[in-house]
Design an enzyme around this catalytic site. Structure first.
Site, PDB file in Angstrom:
ATOM      1  CG  ASN A 253      -1.863   0.835   1.121  1.00  0.00           C
ATOM      2  OD1 ASN A 253      -1.957   2.521   0.576  1.00  0.00           O
ATOM      3  ND2 ASN A 253      -3.054   1.022   2.171  1.00  0.00           N
TER       4      ASN A 253
ATOM      5  NE  ARG B 120      -6.578   1.259   0.538  1.00  0.00           N
ATOM      6  CZ  ARG B 120      -6.557   2.288   1.034  1.00  0.00           C
ATOM      7  NH1 ARG B 120      -5.406   2.886   1.101  1.00  0.00           N
ATOM      8  NH2 ARG B 120      -7.671   2.631   1.157  1.00  0.00           N
TER       9      ARG B 120
ATOM     10  CG  HIS C  62     -12.746   2.696   3.893  1.00  0.00           C
ATOM     11  ND1 HIS C  62     -13.988   3.908   5.115  1.00  0.00           N
ATOM     12  CD2 HIS C  62     -11.980   2.953   4.119  1.00  0.00           C
ATOM     13  CE1 HIS C  62     -12.717   4.779   5.466  1.00  0.00           C
ATOM     14  NE2 HIS C  62     -11.978   4.321   4.709  1.00  0.00           N
TER      15      HIS C  62
ATOM     16  N   GLY D 135     -12.913   4.092  11.092  1.00  0.00           N
ATOM     17  CA  GLY D 135     -11.640   4.267  12.055  1.00  0.00           C
ATOM     18  C   GLY D 135     -11.071   5.413  11.626  1.00  0.00           C
TER      19      GLY D 135
ATOM     20  NE  ARG E  49     -10.447  11.633   4.540  1.00  0.00           N
ATOM     21  CZ  ARG E  49      -9.900  10.516   4.537  1.00  0.00           C
ATOM     22  NH1 ARG E  49     -11.258   9.887   4.088  1.00  0.00           N
ATOM     23  NH2 ARG E  49      -9.339   9.622   3.837  1.00  0.00           N
TER      24      ARG E  49
ATOM     25  CD  GLU F 255      -8.488  -1.917   4.281  1.00  0.00           C
ATOM     26  OE1 GLU F 255      -8.112  -1.540   5.261  1.00  0.00           O
ATOM     27  OE2 GLU F 255      -9.002  -0.687   3.754  1.00  0.00           O
TER      28      GLU F 255
END
Ligand code: AMP
Length: 407
Positions: free
Chosen positions: A15, A97, A186, A216, A247, A390
């Site tokens: 990732n 990813r 996600h 998360g 955010r 993941e």
């Protein structure tokens, strides 16, 4: 031959972010993790480091990392010193990813030159994410040219959202021109957790209607009908939806005009404000949920308001998705907050007994790394905690597509 016996078929999961590279070497069948780590501050003048763990031994090294190529070479050297020679252990695949698959990608895809340029063409949709993902792909391919590289897209699970859920009420020609629609993110986690939840309930995924809450530092919620998502809270970008660590989530689009016209802020400043300086952090100064909860318990007013705003938004979406699904069999919590913060689980589903939703406080307070039911036996809706993974999901999808058994 590697000094350490690793059965063939392992997958290296990568990732790559703009200045980081997360990796894990994992057996897709058993889920056994042989190594994992994180290279940080890649390309920065100082402070570059790798936190590396393999076969039960951890190391934290400060080492110059001018670029991602240097980072993956260092990781390979670290693994070599652990007795794991990446090019010799019979890796099934490298699973990358990739954040944005646009309208093009709906499934794991083996990467060749053409796929690489298609991912590149999608970069305007995710300018902060796709370019570093590509840099990671290039760097690992240079090191392991003979191992198939697979792209796993964060948007793929939501590729076929119903049109009414994926369409913004924006001028249709403008939306078409700039590929503006709701993509969702996600997805790897929502899919993994939804499938796991159905298995936990002992029912085929095709028979289970569920609401999945990935809570998360980034957070999103999805409504999954019989294994197929019908809605999700993230949209064109991962900014939409729930209140997150830093955010805003949903916000009146007009606020950006106000900040630009009256506050003289540039687009980049507003982007930074919305993505990095808002959410829980913007409301109370902390984005780590543990710190927020401690302050709530101590009666801190800013943290208490932040927590109430967070819950208000969450309950708003839960209610909306209950109506969209019509029948809800399960509500499933996952990711750092969802798996660990019993208070968030209890408060987000408080007072919903009339809808068959009732959390058992003793079950909810138990700590475990396993999937578990936290609702009462009387509650018609199964409320579950299902840890996400993941990396394992990426490893499994990568191995399957290389073996020709993937979707
Ligand atoms: P993730 O992005 O999935 O790694 O989740 C990170 C978030 O999970 C952070 O806000 C952490 O504070 C939160 N988190 C982790 N452990 C706990 C815990 N025991 N209680 C509350 N929040 C937690």
């Amino acid at each position: 031959m590697s000094a350490v016996e690793i059965p063939p078929g392992a997958v290296l999961v990568v990732n790559a972010g703009s200045s980081s590279l997360k990796y894990q070497l994992v057996d897709p069948e058993t889920g056994q993790v042989y190594a994992d780590g994180l290279a940080e501050r890649i390309g920065e003048p100082t402070g570059a480091r790798i936190r590396h763990e393999a076969l039960g031994r951890s190391r934290d090294l400060e080492v110059p990392l001018p670029d991602h190529q240097a980072a993956i070479e260092q990781v390979a050297e670290l693994l070599h010193s652990d007795g794991i020679a990446l090019s010799e252990i019979g890796l099934a695949a490298v699973g990358h990813r990739v954040v944005h698959g646009g309208r093009r990608f709906h499934a794991p895809t083996v990467i060749d030159d053409q796929i690489r340029s298609e991912i590149e063409r999608l970069s305007p949709l995710a300018p902060l994410h796709n370019p570093p993902n590509l840099v990671g792909i290039e760097a690992v391919s240079a090191l392991l040219p003979d191992v198939p590289a697979v792209a796993i897209f964060d948007t793929a699970f939501f590729h076929d959202l119903p049109e009414e859920a994926s369409t913004y009420a924006l001028d249709a020609a403008t939306a078409e021109k700039y590929a503006i629609r709701r993509y969702g993110f996600h997805g790897t986690s929502h899919q993994y957790v939804a499938e796991h939840a159905a298995r936990f309930l002992g029912r085929p995924a095709s028979e289970v209607n569920q609401i999945v809450l990935h809570l998360g530092n980034g957070a999103s919620i999805s409504a999954v009908r019989g294994g197929t998502p019908i809605d999700t809270s993230m949209g064109m970008t991962p900014l939409e939806g729930l209140v997150m660590g830093t955010r805003t989530g949903d916000i009146d689009p007009g606020i950006a005009f106000q900040l630009a016209r009256v506050g003289n802020m540039s687009i980049d400043e507003i982007d930074e404000l919305y993505n990095k300086q808002s959410g829980l952090k913007g409301l109370c100064g902390d984005n780590d949920f543990r710190a927020v909860l401690e302050r709530v318990d101590a009666g801190d007013p800013a943290a208490t308001l932040a927590y109430r705003v967070y819950l208000h938004r969450l309950r708003h979406y839960i209610g909306a998705y209950m109506i969209e699904l019509g029948r809800v069999d399960a509500i499933v919590f996952t990711a750092g907050v969802g798996e660990n913060a019993a208070a968030v689980r209890a408060d987000s589903l408080a007072d919903l007994q009339m809808y068959g939703i009732e959390i058992d406080p003793v079950r909810n307070a138990e700590r475990s790394d396993e999937a578990r039911r936290i609702s009462t036996d009387a509650g018609e809706v199964a409320v579950l905690v299902v840890p996400t993974n993941e990396e394992l999901a990426i490893a499994r999808q990568s191995a399957a597509v290389v073996a020709g058994t993937g979707t």
